[in-house]
Structure formats: C-alpha cells, structure tokens
Scaffold this active site. Sequence first.
Site, PDB file in Angstrom:
ATOM      1  N   SER A 141      -4.088 -10.694   3.137  1.00  0.00           N
ATOM      2  CA  SER A 141      -5.174 -10.914   3.930  1.00  0.00           C
ATOM      3  C   SER A 141      -5.192 -12.156   4.525  1.00  0.00           C
ATOM      4  O   SER A 141      -4.083 -12.997   4.241  1.00  0.00           O
ATOM      5  CB  SER A 141      -6.219 -10.922   2.851  1.00  0.00           C
ATOM      6  N   TYR A 154     -11.749 -12.999  -3.861  1.00  0.00           N
ATOM      7  CA  TYR A 154     -10.839 -12.090  -3.052  1.00  0.00           C
ATOM      8  C   TYR A 154      -9.631 -13.019  -2.407  1.00  0.00           C
ATOM      9  O   TYR A 154      -8.627 -12.737  -2.865  1.00  0.00           O
ATOM     10  CB  TYR A 154     -11.645 -11.601  -1.933  1.00  0.00           C
TER      11      TYR A 154
HETATM   12  P1  NAD Z   1     -10.506   0.632   1.536  1.00  0.00           P
HETATM   13  O1  NAD Z   1     -11.569   0.398   0.703  1.00  0.00           O
HETATM   14  O2  NAD Z   1     -10.678   1.503   2.781  1.00  0.00           O
HETATM   15  O3  NAD Z   1      -9.452   1.283   0.888  1.00  0.00           O
HETATM   16  C1  NAD Z   1      -8.864   0.706  -0.370  1.00  0.00           C
HETATM   17  C2  NAD Z   1      -8.368   1.960  -1.248  1.00  0.00           C
HETATM   18  O4  NAD Z   1      -7.995   1.326  -2.568  1.00  0.00           O
HETATM   19  C3  NAD Z   1      -9.410   3.004  -1.409  1.00  0.00           C
HETATM   20  O5  NAD Z   1      -8.732   4.184  -0.978  1.00  0.00           O
HETATM   21  C4  NAD Z   1      -9.657   2.753  -2.649  1.00  0.00           C
HETATM   22  O6  NAD Z   1     -10.217   4.109  -3.366  1.00  0.00           O
HETATM   23  C5  NAD Z   1      -8.574   2.217  -3.525  1.00  0.00           C
HETATM   24  N1  NAD Z   1      -8.642   1.658  -4.679  1.00  0.00           N
HETATM   25  C6  NAD Z   1      -9.560   0.711  -4.802  1.00  0.00           C
HETATM   26  N2  NAD Z   1      -9.431   0.303  -6.233  1.00  0.00           N
HETATM   27  C7  NAD Z   1      -8.522   1.142  -6.753  1.00  0.00           C
HETATM   28  C8  NAD Z   1      -7.854   1.345  -8.191  1.00  0.00           C
HETATM   29  N3  NAD Z   1      -8.357   0.560  -9.106  1.00  0.00           N
HETATM   30  N4  NAD Z   1      -6.768   2.056  -8.512  1.00  0.00           N
HETATM   31  C9  NAD Z   1      -6.621   2.874  -7.276  1.00  0.00           C
HETATM   32  N5  NAD Z   1      -6.809   2.965  -6.008  1.00  0.00           N
HETATM   33  C10 NAD Z   1      -7.723   1.868  -5.743  1.00  0.00           C
HETATM   34  O7  NAD Z   1     -10.135  -0.618   2.382  1.00  0.00           O
HETATM   35  P2  NAD Z   1      -8.844  -1.022   3.307  1.00  0.00           P
HETATM   36  O8  NAD Z   1      -9.562  -2.037   4.381  1.00  0.00           O
HETATM   37  O9  NAD Z   1      -8.043   0.198   3.854  1.00  0.00           O
HETATM   38  O10 NAD Z   1      -7.944  -1.983   2.380  1.00  0.00           O
HETATM   39  C11 NAD Z   1      -6.493  -1.837   1.923  1.00  0.00           C
HETATM   40  C12 NAD Z   1      -5.913  -2.960   1.565  1.00  0.00           C
HETATM   41  O11 NAD Z   1      -5.769  -3.788   2.523  1.00  0.00           O
HETATM   42  C13 NAD Z   1      -6.663  -3.750   0.381  1.00  0.00           C
HETATM   43  O12 NAD Z   1      -5.449  -4.343  -0.302  1.00  0.00           O
HETATM   44  C14 NAD Z   1      -7.337  -4.802   1.299  1.00  0.00           C
HETATM   45  O13 NAD Z   1      -7.812  -6.043   0.373  1.00  0.00           O
HETATM   46  C15 NAD Z   1      -6.309  -5.209   2.435  1.00  0.00           C
HETATM   47  N6  NAD Z   1      -6.950  -5.592   3.625  1.00  0.00           N
HETATM   48  C16 NAD Z   1      -7.808  -5.062   4.237  1.00  0.00           C
HETATM   49  C17 NAD Z   1      -8.238  -5.884   5.373  1.00  0.00           C
HETATM   50  C18 NAD Z   1      -9.506  -5.184   6.320  1.00  0.00           C
HETATM   51  O14 NAD Z   1      -9.945  -5.779   7.222  1.00  0.00           O
HETATM   52  N7  NAD Z   1      -9.859  -3.939   6.236  1.00  0.00           N
HETATM   53  C19 NAD Z   1      -8.115  -7.126   5.753  1.00  0.00           C
HETATM   54  C20 NAD Z   1      -6.960  -7.569   4.999  1.00  0.00           C
HETATM   55  C21 NAD Z   1      -6.611  -7.023   3.822  1.00  0.00           C
END
Ligand code: NAD
Length: 250
Positions: A141, A154
Amino acid sequence: MFDLKGSRAVVTGASGGIGRSCALALAASGAELVLFDIHAERLEDTAEQLLDVGCRATVVVGDVTSESDRARLSEVTLDGGAPDVLVNCAGIIKRQDITTMALLDLDVLWDVNVRGTVGITQSLLPAMIQAGRGKIINLGSLGSVTGLDRRTAYATTKGAVALYTKSLAREVGQYGICVNAIAPGYVDTSMTSEWILGDSMRTEQLLSRIPLGRFGRPEDVDGLLIFLASAASDYLTGQVIMLDGGWTTT
Ligand code: NAD
C-alpha cells in the site's frame, strides 16, 4: 511471455475488489485458479464470473488467520500440484486517530495483513521450493513506503509486508522463486470507497495529489499483476512497486 496457460494460481481475498479483479485477469491469461476468502457468498460470485471466461476455479472458504483453514487451503491446492503463482491479497483496514488506536486494533490488523500473508505463504512455500519455481505477489500500500494519517496500524502492517517481501525474496531466490509486492494508491473498492468518496472536500484533496487525476479501479492492478505472475518478470524480485497514479512522486 505473458501467457499463463498451464499454470496454477492461488488468490487470497478473491471476493474483494482487487482480489476478484486479479483472479479474473489471471484466468483470462490462462491460469487455473484456487480462490480463498473468508466471505463465502462473494467468493462464489467470483467463481461464477470466472466460469463466464471459461475457468472452473476451486473455491476454499476460510480465514487467513486460522491455521486449520490455511492447512485446508494448502491441502486442496497441493492436490493439483505446487502453485506457480500466489497472490496474497486478503487484507483489512481501520481508520482512527493515533490517540484512540488500541493495541488490540494493531493486533487485529497485524493478524490478517501480516500473519495471514506470512502464514499462507509458509503453507505453500515448501511445495514451490520443491518445484523450483514460483511467483509470490503480496499486496502492499502507500503505507508500505510512507506515513498515512489516521491509519497508523494499517501502515505499520503494510510496511511490514514490504520488508517481508524483500526478506523472503532474498531467501527463496535460490529456488527460482520471485517475490514482489504491488503497492496500490487509492483504488475504489469497498475498503476505500467511503474514505475517498464520502466527503467531497477530502475527495478533492486526495485527487489533487494524484498526477493522473483519478482514483484507481481494481482493473488498474491487472497489468502489473500479470507481468509479475508471468515469465516477463523472471529477473525481477524483492521489489515493492507503487501503482498509485503518481501519488508518491510528490
Ligand atoms: P476489499 O475489502 O474489497 O477486499 C479484501 C478482501 O479480503 C475481502 O474479500 C475480504 O473478505 C478478504 N479478507 C479480509 N479478511 C480476511 C481474512 N481474515 N481471511 C480471508 N480473507 C479475508 O479490499 P481491496 O481494496 O480489494 O483490498 C485488497 C488488498 O489490497 C488488501 O490487502 C488491501 O490492503 C490492499 N490495498 C488496497 C487499496 C485500495 O485503495 N483499495 C490500496 C492499497 C492496498
């Protein structure tokens, strides 16, 4: 060079915005998929969307923080042989002032974002080492490289993911395994939507720092993901690649 026909990929967090997009992109490039997520219903939705592109995915519902669920994922996956690609995408966030952050909040985020990523990798790594190949792709991130206000816990976990990526890359390079992280900026998913779009002043402030002038979409991650999953990146390892519309240039 970008063809993934004949390879097998495991994606955690596959029911979320970025994870689902990653799964669809991997399938479109020819990979077979094992999907893992805590959210059963949405995971089935991902599997159904994969069927539409001709990919019958194996679905494993589970929690990355649970040792028995990780063991089950490993058992189901290894039934079909060592995975070629592992995408550690499952993650959670919590936004709060540093003064109200409890150590318990840090524990909860650490458990999913760090222990989950490390634990899932540990469970599949011996088979990848034995196979002498593999691509491990972690989700970092902005917080992997810079401070984030109101997201101290985070950012702490994502900073750890970045150094885990680099350390692991050093250890497993000798087995032909590449380990890299994709570090997205602000991508519009259920994790961020309220934060980036819920307050017009904040939206403007955030957008003003993004040279490309827009928030990311989950599909914006696909190209880099396929590059890192494929032979095109065979000499690239230990990198944390910012995919942020230029946010970190300022
Ligand atoms: P999201 O919330 O849509 O997806 C996260 C997924 O992880 C969900 O499907 C959730 O059910 C699953 N999850 C959460 N806890 C879990 C657990 N204990 N066991 C199994 N599955 C679990 O969010 P996203 O934006 O798609 O994020 C995906 C990844 O990208 C994450 O690691 C997030 O930190 C990272 N990220 C996202 C962004 C953003 O702007 N959206 C930016 C930087 C990093």
